[in-house]
Motif scaffolding. Structure first.
Motif, short mmCIF file in Angstrom:
data_model
loop_
_atom_site.label_atom_id
_atom_site.label_comp_id
_atom_site.label_asym_id
_atom_site.label_seq_id
_atom_site.Cartn_x
_atom_site.Cartn_y
_atom_site.Cartn_z
N ILE A 189 -36.90 -24.42 -9.03
CA ILE A 189 -36.58 -23.68 -7.80
C ILE A 189 -35.07 -23.60 -7.64
CG2 ILE A 189 -36.55 -25.66 -6.19
CD1 ILE A 189 -38.29 -23.87 -4.30
N LEU A 190 -34.62 -22.47 -7.07
CA LEU A 190 -33.20 -22.29 -6.76
C LEU A 190 -33.06 -22.34 -5.24
CD1 LEU A 190 -32.25 -19.22 -8.98
CD2 LEU A 190 -31.53 -21.58 -9.33
N LEU A 191 -32.05 -23.07 -4.77
CA LEU A 191 -31.86 -23.18 -3.32
C LEU A 191 -30.45 -22.76 -2.95
CD1 LEU A 191 -33.46 -26.68 -2.67
CD2 LEU A 191 -34.52 -24.47 -2.32
N PRO A 192 -30.29 -22.19 -1.75
CA PRO A 192 -28.93 -21.90 -1.29
C PRO A 192 -28.19 -23.21 -0.99
CG PRO A 192 -30.56 -21.25 0.36
CD PRO A 192 -31.32 -21.77 -0.81
N THR A 193 -26.90 -23.24 -1.23
CA THR A 193 -26.13 -24.48 -1.05
C THR A 193 -26.24 -25.00 0.39
OG1 THR A 193 -24.23 -23.06 -0.72
CG2 THR A 193 -24.41 -24.10 -2.86
N VAL A 239 -29.24 -31.16 -7.32
CA VAL A 239 -29.82 -30.53 -8.51
C VAL A 239 -30.57 -31.59 -9.32
CG1 VAL A 239 -29.25 -29.43 -10.72
CG2 VAL A 239 -28.11 -28.69 -8.63
N GLY A 240 -31.76 -31.24 -9.79
CA GLY A 240 -32.56 -32.16 -10.59
C GLY A 240 -33.58 -32.94 -9.78
N GLU A 241 -33.45 -32.88 -8.44
CA GLU A 241 -34.41 -33.61 -7.61
C GLU A 241 -35.67 -32.79 -7.35
OE1 GLU A 241 -31.55 -36.73 -5.25
OE2 GLU A 241 -32.26 -35.00 -4.14
N ARG A 242 -36.70 -33.51 -6.95
CA ARG A 242 -37.97 -32.85 -6.68
C ARG A 242 -38.06 -32.52 -5.19
NH1 ARG A 242 -41.01 -36.66 -8.77
NH2 ARG A 242 -41.07 -37.80 -6.82
N VAL A 243 -38.48 -31.32 -4.88
CA VAL A 243 -38.73 -30.95 -3.49
C VAL A 243 -40.16 -30.44 -3.40
CG1 VAL A 243 -36.34 -30.33 -2.93
CG2 VAL A 243 -37.87 -28.59 -3.84
N VAL A 244 -40.68 -30.38 -2.20
CA VAL A 244 -42.05 -29.90 -2.04
C VAL A 244 -42.04 -28.67 -1.13
CG1 VAL A 244 -44.34 -30.47 -1.16
CG2 VAL A 244 -43.03 -32.18 -2.40
N ARG A 289 -46.72 -27.80 -3.17
CA ARG A 289 -46.43 -27.84 -4.59
C ARG A 289 -45.03 -28.38 -4.82
NH1 ARG A 289 -47.22 -23.85 -9.65
NH2 ARG A 289 -45.92 -25.22 -10.84
N ALA A 290 -44.90 -29.15 -5.88
CA ALA A 290 -43.60 -29.75 -6.19
C ALA A 290 -42.78 -28.81 -7.06
CB ALA A 290 -43.81 -31.06 -6.92
N PHE A 291 -41.47 -28.78 -6.82
CA PHE A 291 -40.54 -28.01 -7.65
C PHE A 291 -39.34 -28.89 -7.97
CE2 PHE A 291 -42.80 -24.63 -5.44
CZ PHE A 291 -42.95 -23.66 -6.42
N ILE A 292 -38.78 -28.68 -9.13
CA ILE A 292 -37.53 -29.36 -9.47
C ILE A 292 -36.38 -28.39 -9.21
CG2 ILE A 292 -36.18 -30.44 -11.32
CD1 ILE A 292 -38.67 -32.06 -10.57
N VAL A 293 -35.38 -28.85 -8.49
CA VAL A 293 -34.25 -27.98 -8.16
C VAL A 293 -33.41 -27.76 -9.42
CG1 VAL A 293 -32.20 -27.68 -6.72
CG2 VAL A 293 -34.21 -28.86 -5.80
N ALA A 318 -35.58 -19.61 -0.68
CA ALA A 318 -35.73 -20.42 -1.89
C ALA A 318 -36.36 -19.52 -2.95
CB ALA A 318 -36.63 -21.61 -1.60
N MET A 319 -35.91 -19.66 -4.19
CA MET A 319 -36.44 -18.78 -5.23
C MET A 319 -37.05 -19.57 -6.38
SD MET A 319 -34.00 -15.57 -5.11
CE MET A 319 -32.77 -15.39 -3.83
N ALA A 320 -38.25 -19.14 -6.75
CA ALA A 320 -38.95 -19.78 -7.87
C ALA A 320 -39.56 -18.67 -8.72
CB ALA A 320 -40.03 -20.70 -7.33
N SER A 321 -40.20 -19.04 -9.81
CA SER A 321 -40.78 -17.99 -10.64
C SER A 321 -41.97 -17.36 -9.92
CB SER A 321 -41.21 -18.55 -12.00
OG SER A 321 -42.50 -19.07 -11.90
N ILE A 322 -42.19 -16.09 -10.17
CA ILE A 322 -43.25 -15.37 -9.45
C ILE A 322 -44.63 -15.98 -9.76
CG2 ILE A 322 -43.49 -13.54 -11.20
CD1 ILE A 322 -43.87 -11.60 -8.74
#
Lengths: 254, 406
Positions: free
Chosen positions: B148-152, B162-167, B179-183, B198-202
């Motif tokens: 996942i990509l997040l705004p600063t 970066v590298g941490e897991r978010v839900v 669902r879990a995503f890795i930043v 927040a952006m992740a793969s479709i």
């Protein structure tokens, strides 16, 4: 940091309550068990399928300010729950109603508001993974779990898998030999302690043994002290009691 | 050409240097203000449009009519509609066509929770449309599922690295799912709207929402292609696909139409006011300078100088003042605009007001040459028109009366 609005505080109350309901009760079990799932299942088993009525007081210390709440709680099975606020006076007879996947907030002055379904998940979320989830097969999917026998009971370590929907880095749980949770520590993913929950003042009612005081403290120094002042189990509760009408009837009395 | 009037005007001006400088300053300030006002207003509209198109929406989007009314994943284009629309648009000149699946959700870190708009993207195709990859300031762009990509700003709020897991907790067709995503990376958000995105793969977002297809197809056009014509062409191409609509910039940003038309209209009274102020300033000073020299002008006409030449001299004085003022003010203003067009003007202090309507964080001024013309025409013409009365007075001067009364 998260926005601590009034609404969020209310959710925090709900969260704390659910923590206690999910972690705090225990059936006294006689046999030894060294399997994490079995231990957590036992910790949780007394809660499942029963009806409950209790009065719980909460002291919430947020940013140096203390707020006190007193709540009356009824639950029937896992689907129905009703929480009535007794204190503070200004919130008297307001509360939450959970009807399976639906969550409602009621206030005598505003009426009922349906909260997004997410609020249930978020509330449970805030309290960490529920034991219900852990004891129903997702534990091994989501965690690498280990158990050690200690002098007084068990010490469990749960490390979430990389793809587990858990924001914590590690959970440490201390359980007594008779399956009452003593202590729970949440770690973040950097290895720092995020939140600790201490369970004390264990009492025995019938077949059940549970902690009546739970102190939850986070890394910012915010604390929630929860005391179970009254606990009754296996009451005859009508499913119809879990409705907005119940709130409205109190509102009229008030 | 007779330069006598010019020479006389030039000398006349600098006999009262202070007064002349005051007139020049009046014209300079008027020119500067009009120039900056036009440059910033146009720059704001341009930045607003450019930011939305380049970094967020693309030039136009294809979606369902139902999604336009109620933007929930259930109203997304089906996979078949996505395939058909993409194939239909393949005949057009485009830079890229990117499918997206969007839904609202909660982003949770160990330190807090916040609401987000979760956008599922096809990383390769998306970078053709919005150049999101260029905004990454830490970590890297999406290159696998589960990232996942997040705004600063959001990452800072929730203390996420970066590298941490978010839900992500999102509402899908089957209820709430987490669902879990890795930043994988953090991106610098060019507009307030993207600060909660927040952006992740479709594929990941489709699995969270339980939907297939895309809530929208974002289309980017090559430079120089008219948006309006392209939208018309796309509408014709997709006319045979029921329920599928093409949303142009104004459909996607209903507030923008109001802002753009409002901006131009709001400029007019300002320009008139500033012109009048500058014009009256010059006219007033020119008039007093003529009054003061009545006797002198009387003597000059008495010794044989033509009144027309004198009137021309007064007009030339005003022209010189207006020209110097315009060059000074215009040069300064244009320099300021040039600076603001390169470095931008951070308007974050206005966030509360503009945050919800997609205004970019930094406004880049526009430096189109047209502002020179606007400032020139308005200020200089007003100043010259205002100098007409003193010149007319000089033209009607009777030498004897002038010498006696002056």
């Amino acid at each position: 940091m998260s926005k601590k609005t009034n609404h969020m505080q209310r959710l925090a109350v709900l969260t704390t309550l659910l923590t206690s309901l999910l972690f705090g009760f225990s059936a006294i079990a006689q046999e030894d068990a060294l399997d994490v799932e079995t231990i957590l299942d036992r910790v949780n088993s007394a809660w499942q399928g029963d009806s409950f009525h209790g009065i719980i007081s909460l002291g919430i210390v947020l940013g140096g300010q203390t707020k006190s709440h007193k709540l009356e709680v009824w639950t029937l099975g896992e689907e129905l729950a009703l929480i009535r606020v007794l204190e503070p006076e200004i919130d008297l007879n307001s509360g939450y109603l959970q009807l399976s996947d639906e969550l409602w907030y009621y206030s005598p002055s505003v009426g009922s508001i349906k909260l997004p379904a997410m609020a249930i998940g978020d509330a449970l979320f805030g309290a960490g993974p529920s034991l219900e989830d852990l004891s129903h097969g997702t534990l091994s999917d989501d965690y690498d779990a280990s158990v050690e026998k200690t002098e007084t009971g068990f010490f469990l370590t749960l490390i979430p898998h990389l793809d587990a929907p858990v924001v914590y880095g590690k959970l440490e749980i201390w359980v007594t030999a008779d399956y009452v949770i003593e202590r729970l520590i949440y770690y973040d993913q950097r290895g720092d302690v995020l939140q600790t929950a201490e369970f004390s003042d264990v009492v025995e009612i019938g077949e059940r043994k549970f902690a009546t005081t739970i102190v939850i403290e986070d890394s910012f120094g915010d604390r929630t002290i929860e005391r179970i002042e009254l606990a009754e189990f296996d009451l005859e509760l009508d499913a119809l009691f879990f409705s907005i009408e119940t709130f409205e009837s109190w509102g009229d009395d008030g | 050409m007779n330069f006598t009037a010019v020479r006389m005007a030039w000398r006349g001006l600098w006999r009262h240097a202070q007064r002349t400088l005051l007139m020049i300053a009046t014209v300079a300030v008027g020119s500067l203000v009009i120039l900056v006002l036009f440059g910033l207003t146009d720059g704001m509209v341009g930045s607003l449009t450019g930011t939305q198109i380049d970094w967020n929406q693309g030039n136009f989007q294809v979606r369902t009519a139902a999604y336009a009314d109620d933007p929930i994943p259930e109203n997304a284009l089906s996979s078949e509609q996505v395939t058909a629309a993409t194939a239909g648009l393949a005949g057009m000149r485009t830079v890229g066509i990117a499918p997206r699946m969007e839904t609202f959700g909660m982003l949770r870190s160990a330190y807090g929770t916040d609401g987000v708009l979760l956008r599922g993207i096809d990383p390769t195709r998306e970078s053709l449309v919005t150049r999101l990859d260029e905004l990454i300031v830490e970590g890297r762009y999406l290159n696998a599922d589960g990232q996942i990509l997040l705004p600063t700003v959001l990452a800072e709020d929730l203390d996420i690295r970066v590298g941490e897991r978010v839900v992500i907790l999102a509402i899908g067709v089957d209820g709430t799912d987490s669902r879990a995503f890795i930043v994988s990376g953090l991106f610098r958000s060019p507009s307030f709207e993207l600060e909660q995105m927040a952006m992740a793969s479709i594929d990941d977002v489709c699995s969270v929402t339980g939907m297939e297809g895309a809530t929208a197809l974002a289309v980017a056009l090559p430079k120089g292609i008219s948006d309006r014509r392209a939208v018309e062409e796309a509408r014709q191409i997709l006319a045979d696909q029921p329920g599928v609509v093409v949303a142009d910039y104004f459909d996607l940003n209903p507030f923008a139409r109001f802002m753009i038309s409002g901006a131009t209209i709001k400029m007019i009274p300002f320009v008139i006011m500033i012109s009048l102020m500058a014009g009256f300033g010059v006219a007033n000073t020119a008039f007093y300078s003529v009054l003061e020299r009545t006797r002198e002008f009387g003597v000059m006409t008495a010794v044989g100088m033509g009144r027309k030449l004198l009137a021309r001299m007064v007009l030339i004085e005003s022209t010189i003042v207006a020209a110097i003022g315009f060059v000074a003010g215009g040069g300064l203003g244009y320099g300021l605009l040039l600076y603001l067009s390169r470095n931008g003007w951070d308007i974050s202090m206005l966030t509360d007001m503009v945050g919800s309507i997609g205004v970019p964080r930094v406004i880049y001024a526009s430096t189109s040459g047209w502002y020179w013309v606007a400032a020139l025409s308005v200020v200089v013409f007003t100043a010259l028109a205002a100098a007409w009365y003193p010149a007319r007075r000089v033209n009607r001067l009777e030498p004897v009366t002038a010498i006696r009364e002056g």
